[in-house]
Design a protein around this motif. Structure first.
Motif, mmCIF file in Angstrom:
data_model
loop_
_atom_site.group_PDB
_atom_site.id
_atom_site.type_symbol
_atom_site.label_atom_id
_atom_site.label_comp_id
_atom_site.label_asym_id
_atom_site.label_seq_id
_atom_site.Cartn_x
_atom_site.Cartn_y
_atom_site.Cartn_z
ATOM 1 N N SER A 162 0.830 -1.203 0.000
ATOM 2 C CA SER A 162 0.000 0.000 0.000
ATOM 3 C C SER A 162 0.868 1.258 0.000
ATOM 4 N N PHE A 163 0.273 2.370 -0.409
ATOM 5 C CA PHE A 163 0.870 3.700 -0.238
ATOM 6 C C PHE A 163 0.189 4.283 0.992
ATOM 7 N N SER A 207 -4.707 1.794 -0.902
ATOM 8 C CA SER A 207 -4.483 0.428 -0.427
ATOM 9 C C SER A 207 -3.829 -0.399 -1.531
ATOM 10 N N SER A 208 -3.318 -1.550 -1.145
ATOM 11 C CA SER A 208 -2.714 -2.464 -2.112
ATOM 12 C C SER A 208 -3.718 -2.839 -3.205
ATOM 13 N N ALA A 233 1.639 -7.253 1.819
ATOM 14 C CA ALA A 233 2.224 -6.422 2.873
ATOM 15 C C ALA A 233 3.407 -7.194 3.427
ATOM 16 N N ASP A 234 4.218 -6.526 4.247
ATOM 17 C CA ASP A 234 5.455 -7.156 4.713
ATOM 18 C C ASP A 234 5.407 -7.607 6.163
ATOM 19 N N GLY A 235 4.197 -7.733 6.698
ATOM 20 C CA GLY A 235 4.059 -8.143 8.093
ATOM 21 C C GLY A 235 3.683 -6.992 9.006
ATOM 22 N N THR A 272 5.419 -4.260 -9.009
ATOM 23 C CA THR A 272 5.326 -4.161 -7.557
ATOM 24 C C THR A 272 5.438 -2.684 -7.177
ATOM 25 N N GLY A 273 5.641 -2.387 -5.890
ATOM 26 C CA GLY A 273 5.784 -0.995 -5.488
ATOM 27 C C GLY A 273 5.534 -0.766 -4.016
ATOM 28 N N GLU A 274 5.735 0.485 -3.603
ATOM 29 C CA GLU A 274 5.471 0.917 -2.225
ATOM 30 C C GLU A 274 5.418 2.438 -2.212
ATOM 31 N N GLY A 275 5.011 2.994 -1.072
ATOM 32 C CA GLY A 275 4.860 4.440 -0.985
ATOM 33 C C GLY A 275 6.151 5.196 -1.217
ATOM 34 N N ARG A 276 7.219 4.731 -0.595
ATOM 35 C CA ARG A 276 8.533 5.356 -0.799
ATOM 36 C C ARG A 276 9.603 4.291 -0.872
#
Length: 379
Positions: A10-11, A16-17, A43-45, A289-293
């Motif tokens: 998610s960002f 959300s994802s 998510a990574d946990g 894939t990706g993430e907020g930062r």
């Protein structure tokens, strides 16, 4: 037909994802409407892990009233994944978002997390995954153990209360009334924190300040935690104080290992295994894939790198769509990301970016797929 897997974290505070996958899909479809898209919420946990797994595995949410870290009543949820598995985020019951400015970390406890574990076992759950991110606590998992029936006694044989301050009174432990179902329950800690429980790299010294512990208190509180842990180890016949991850979530990692014989796993690796993503990648053309930062921390167990490592087993191209990035990204490329696309393509305020995240992600999705097609067109 081209097959694309979208598996982005998610960002935070923006999308959300699941939303990210939907928006990127729209962008890809602008280029080729025949592309098969396989979206995964991941998510990574940490924050968002319950949502990720419930959405991806068609699970169900369970809502439970528990004690928050400062004894307030809190409605916390966990996810049921089939008949015998569940996912818990400890932050739901014992997290920093539940802290107010006046709340002291010296009294914060993990009792509510223990209540979530009990609630899951009441549902017949026998395999639990517990994400340890975002804790407000520093009690070494004592509150969690108390909720499961463990009694911490002072020199007079009286039961002590909850919270780190109370632990300085601990003398002995009575485990005779611990929930007997624990021994038949497999618990996996989802955390990439490798800190031990105590010391200069321990829970109090490293994570205490973000919970409100003053620098002048660190040595005192670390000593209390050490004394507690030694009493626990003697009573339980274990040695976890210096084990990697014991310091996660203010020492909840230690408590789960000592009282529940929990095992630690990389958050993203465990999530991807539960989602069975690898099976899909054997017949995939592109992974987004990706993430907020994306920055130097991304290589330390974050979701996009976990996805990339899995994708590279099958020599797949991996594109990361991100909300922002560091100037120096060579380590990220070395970790398996082939291309990073920042959704912010012109100067704008954070507020504006959040308000326009849908359009920005749609455009990034189109850009990502066009970049992939550049190579395809050469064949």
């Amino acid at each position: 037909m081209t097959r694309v897997v979208i598996a982005s974290d998610s960002f935070k505070g923006s999308a959300s994802s699941k939303m990210i996958a939907e928006y990127i899909t729209k962008g890809i479809k602008r280029v080729d409407n025949t592309v098969e898209i396989l979206p995964f919420s991941i998510a990574d946990g940490g924050e968002g892990t319950v949502t990720s797994l419930v959405e991806s595995l068609n699970g169900e949410y369970e809502l439970v009233e528990v004690k928050g870290p400062y004894n307030q009543n809190v409605m916390a949820r966990y996810g049921v994944l089939g008949e015998s598995k569940a996912i818990i985020e400890m932050a739901e019951a014992s997290g920093l978002p539940l802290k107010s400015a006046r709340d002291s970390p010296r009294v914060a406890h993990t009792y509510g997390t223990g209540q979530l574990i009990k609630a899951a076992m009441d549902k017949g759950i026998r395999e639990l995954f517990i994400g340890l991110g975002g804790s407000a606590t520093n009690d070494g998992g004592a509150g969690m153990a108390q909720a499961l029936g463990v009694k911490f006694l002072d020199q007079a044989g009286q039961e002590i209360g909850t919270g780190l301050d109370e632990l300085k009174r601990i003398h002995t432990i009575d485990c005779s009334q611990i929930d007997s179902r624990i021994k038949n329950c497999r618990i996996t800690i989802l955390s990439d924190v490798t800190n031990p429980l105590i010391g200069n790299n321990g829970a109090t010294a490293i994570f205490g300040p973000q919970k409100g512990i003053e620098e002048s208190e660190i040595n005192e509180l670390d000593f209390i935690l050490e004394r507690y842990a030694k009493v626990v180890e003697k009573a339980m016949g274990c040695h976890y104080i210096n084990v990697a991850g014991a310091g996660a979530a203010g020492g909840l990692g230690f408590g789960l290992m000592a009282f529940c014989r929990a095992e630690r796993a990389s958050g993203i690796d465990a999530v991807l295994k539960l989602l069975e993503l690898e099976k899909v990648l054997t017949n995939t053309d592109l992974v987004i894939t990706g993430e907020g930062r994306m920055d130097g921390q991304s290589t330390q167990g974050k979701a996009p790198i976990g996805v990339a490592k899995l994708a590279k087993k099958y020599h797949l191209p991996v594109i990361a769509v991100v909300g922002g990035r560091d100037d120096e990204v060579s380590k990220i490329y070395e970790a398996g990301i082939d291309l990073i696309i920042d959704i912010v393509i012109r100067p704008m305020l954070l507020k504006e970016a959040i308000e326009n995240v849908e359009n920005l992600l749609i455009e990034a999705g189109e850009t990502a797929f066009r970049a992939y097609k550049l190579n395809e067109n050469r064949k």
